[in-house]
Enzyme design. Structure first.
Site, PDB file in Angstrom:
ATOM      1  N   ARG A 156      21.678 -40.665  -5.831  1.00 27.67           N
ATOM      2  CA  ARG A 156      22.215 -40.564  -7.181  1.00 27.67           C
ATOM      3  C   ARG A 156      21.048 -40.704  -8.137  1.00 27.67           C
ATOM      4  O   ARG A 156      20.078 -41.424  -7.864  1.00 27.67           O
ATOM      5  CB  ARG A 156      23.250 -41.659  -7.461  1.00 27.67           C
ATOM      6  CG  ARG A 156      24.468 -41.613  -6.553  1.00 27.67           C
ATOM      7  CD  ARG A 156      25.419 -42.757  -6.875  1.00 27.67           C
ATOM      8  NE  ARG A 156      26.624 -42.712  -6.052  1.00 27.67           N
ATOM      9  CZ  ARG A 156      26.745 -43.304  -4.875  1.00 27.67           C
ATOM     10  NH1 ARG A 156      25.730 -44.006  -4.367  1.00 27.67           N
ATOM     11  NH2 ARG A 156      27.874 -43.210  -4.188  1.00 27.67           N
ATOM     12  N   ARG A 260      21.731 -33.117  -5.979  1.00 27.24           N
ATOM     13  CA  ARG A 260      22.367 -33.991  -4.984  1.00 27.24           C
ATOM     14  C   ARG A 260      23.387 -33.190  -4.179  1.00 27.24           C
ATOM     15  O   ARG A 260      23.471 -33.316  -2.953  1.00 27.24           O
ATOM     16  CB  ARG A 260      23.025 -35.177  -5.693  1.00 27.24           C
ATOM     17  CG  ARG A 260      23.875 -36.104  -4.816  1.00 27.24           C
ATOM     18  CD  ARG A 260      24.236 -37.340  -5.639  1.00 27.24           C
ATOM     19  NE  ARG A 260      25.415 -38.026  -5.167  1.00 27.24           N
ATOM     20  CZ  ARG A 260      25.433 -38.976  -4.230  1.00 27.24           C
ATOM     21  NH1 ARG A 260      24.316 -39.322  -3.629  1.00 27.24           N
ATOM     22  NH2 ARG A 260      26.558 -39.574  -3.891  1.00 27.24           N
ATOM     23  N   HIS A 283      28.857 -42.442   0.022  1.00 32.35           N
ATOM     24  CA  HIS A 283      30.283 -42.396  -0.314  1.00 32.35           C
ATOM     25  C   HIS A 283      31.028 -43.439   0.516  1.00 32.35           C
ATOM     26  O   HIS A 283      30.905 -43.460   1.739  1.00 32.35           O
ATOM     27  CB  HIS A 283      30.878 -41.012  -0.006  1.00 32.35           C
ATOM     28  CG  HIS A 283      30.420 -39.949  -0.953  1.00 32.35           C
ATOM     29  ND1 HIS A 283      30.518 -38.599  -0.664  1.00 32.35           N
ATOM     30  CD2 HIS A 283      29.867 -40.030  -2.187  1.00 32.35           C
ATOM     31  CE1 HIS A 283      30.041 -37.905  -1.691  1.00 32.35           C
ATOM     32  NE2 HIS A 283      29.645 -38.738  -2.623  1.00 32.35           N
ATOM     33  N   TYR A 292      33.103 -30.971   0.189  1.00 29.10           N
ATOM     34  CA  TYR A 292      32.187 -30.009   0.805  1.00 29.10           C
ATOM     35  C   TYR A 292      32.808 -29.281   1.997  1.00 29.10           C
ATOM     36  O   TYR A 292      32.111 -28.559   2.704  1.00 29.10           O
ATOM     37  CB  TYR A 292      30.922 -30.723   1.287  1.00 29.10           C
ATOM     38  CG  TYR A 292      30.152 -31.393   0.167  1.00 29.10           C
ATOM     39  CD1 TYR A 292      29.396 -30.644  -0.727  1.00 29.10           C
ATOM     40  CD2 TYR A 292      30.200 -32.771  -0.015  1.00 29.10           C
ATOM     41  CE1 TYR A 292      28.702 -31.242  -1.758  1.00 29.10           C
ATOM     42  CE2 TYR A 292      29.511 -33.383  -1.036  1.00 29.10           C
ATOM     43  CZ  TYR A 292      28.760 -32.615  -1.910  1.00 29.10           C
ATOM     44  OH  TYR A 292      28.080 -33.214  -2.932  1.00 29.10           O
TER      45      TYR A 292
END
Length: 318
Positions: A156, A260, A283, A292
């Site tokens: 991040r 990212r 996550h 995704y």
């Protein structure tokens, strides 16, 4: 609309204004939404006041067929709920017909990403600019390191700009990152990221002894004179768009978050497991990483088309 429907709608709007303190724009939205519903129901031979759950479901289906976004449908449903709850609370109806209605499902937008070619182009330019002599070279070397770290690890942006200076003393190709909820995770550094980190450390000592001394006193890898003490997300995002322009890429399509996403998408395209990508991104829930799955679906389709015996037979027939 019958006179009774008009009176009920007017009473509802008065209540929302007097008792709830609804703003003028909010009242206008309620009136617009409910008037549109009234017109639809009138075409079905039904009144606004006496509409049943199936009438309202038909209206939502009508909105969907007209191409209304799920957010717009949800707003219309909210207006309906407020109106029919008012009728029920006032004893003007014996039930609330919106109680059986489900909110329209919101489609989850696919994340913006970058192609491998675009990322390669961006990193190549950053590496080339870092070699250029003259004023601002340290800043260019820093930018190269930032990009290498971001694409190599998928961090991040908040994690990236606040990296501690002690990472310069790490050994091996792994870094420990502290993410959301103070949870630690391990990320792998690419060889080019390690090289860029060494170049950045050396450049601070050679190109700017004053900054090197200040850096020694700072706990941050990318120190700054600002109140946070380290490079801010906003400054990095701005500099990223600038280098994107110089690389001939659209600045509106590039951000730290897009890079990212590129990290995650490119891993999955090349065979990475979704659970592994979840860990690397930090996550806490696999459902977050499942945005995704479109990448996995494309890869699986390609896999079947390439390796399945029946697919091969079909190609031979062609």
């Amino acid at each position: 609309m019958s006179g009774r429907d008009g009176a009920r709608l007017e009473s509802f709007l008065e209540m929302m204004s007097a008792e709830r303190g609804a703003a003028t724009n909010t009242l206008s939205s309620y009136e617009h939404d409910l008037s549109d519903l009234r017109e639809f129901l009138a075409g079905q031979g039904q009144s606004l006041t006496e509409a049943e759950g199936n009438d309202l479901s038909a209206y939502l289906a009508h909105l969907s067929a007209q191409g209304f976004a799920s957010t717009s449908q949800a707003r219309r449903l909210s207006s309906m709920r407020q109106f029919y709850r008012f009728l029920y609370a006032e004893g003007l109806r014996g039930d609330d017909p919106t109680g059986i209605l489900d909110a329209p499902k919101k489609g989850r937008a696919l994340p913006k990403t970058m192609s491998v070619a675009d990322v390669t182009r961006l990193l190549a330019l950053a590496a080339d600019e870092a070699q250029g002599q003259g004023p601002g070279q340290l800043g260019r070397i820093r930018m190269h390191l930032l990009l290498e770290l971001l694409y190599a690890t998928g961090m991040r942006v908040s994690e990236l700009v606040s990296l501690p200076s002690k990472v310069l003393r790490h050994e091996g190709r792994f870094l420990m990152i502290r993410g959301k909820g103070n949870k630690d995770r391990m990320v792998l550094l690419s060889r080019t990221a390690i090289t860029a980190m060494t170049a950045y450390d050396d450049a601070r000592k050679v190109l700017s002894p004053e900054k090197a001394k200040a850096a020694e006193d700072s706990p941050w890898l990318f120190p700054s004179n600002g109140k946070e003490g380290h490079l801010t997300r906003q400054v990095f995002a701005r500099d990223l768009k600038d280098i994107a322009i110089r690389a001939g890429l659209s600045p509106s399509a590039i951000s730290p978050h897009v890079m990212r996403h590129a990290f995650a998408s490119h891993l999955l395209q090349n065979g990475a497991d979704l659970r592994a990508v979840q860990e690397l991104l930090g996550h806490s829930d696999i459902s977050t990483t499942q945005i995704y799955t479109h990448v996995l679906e494309e890869r699986l389709q390609e896999l079947v088309q390439t390796h399945h015996p029946l697919a091969k037979q079909a190609k031979n027939l062609d």
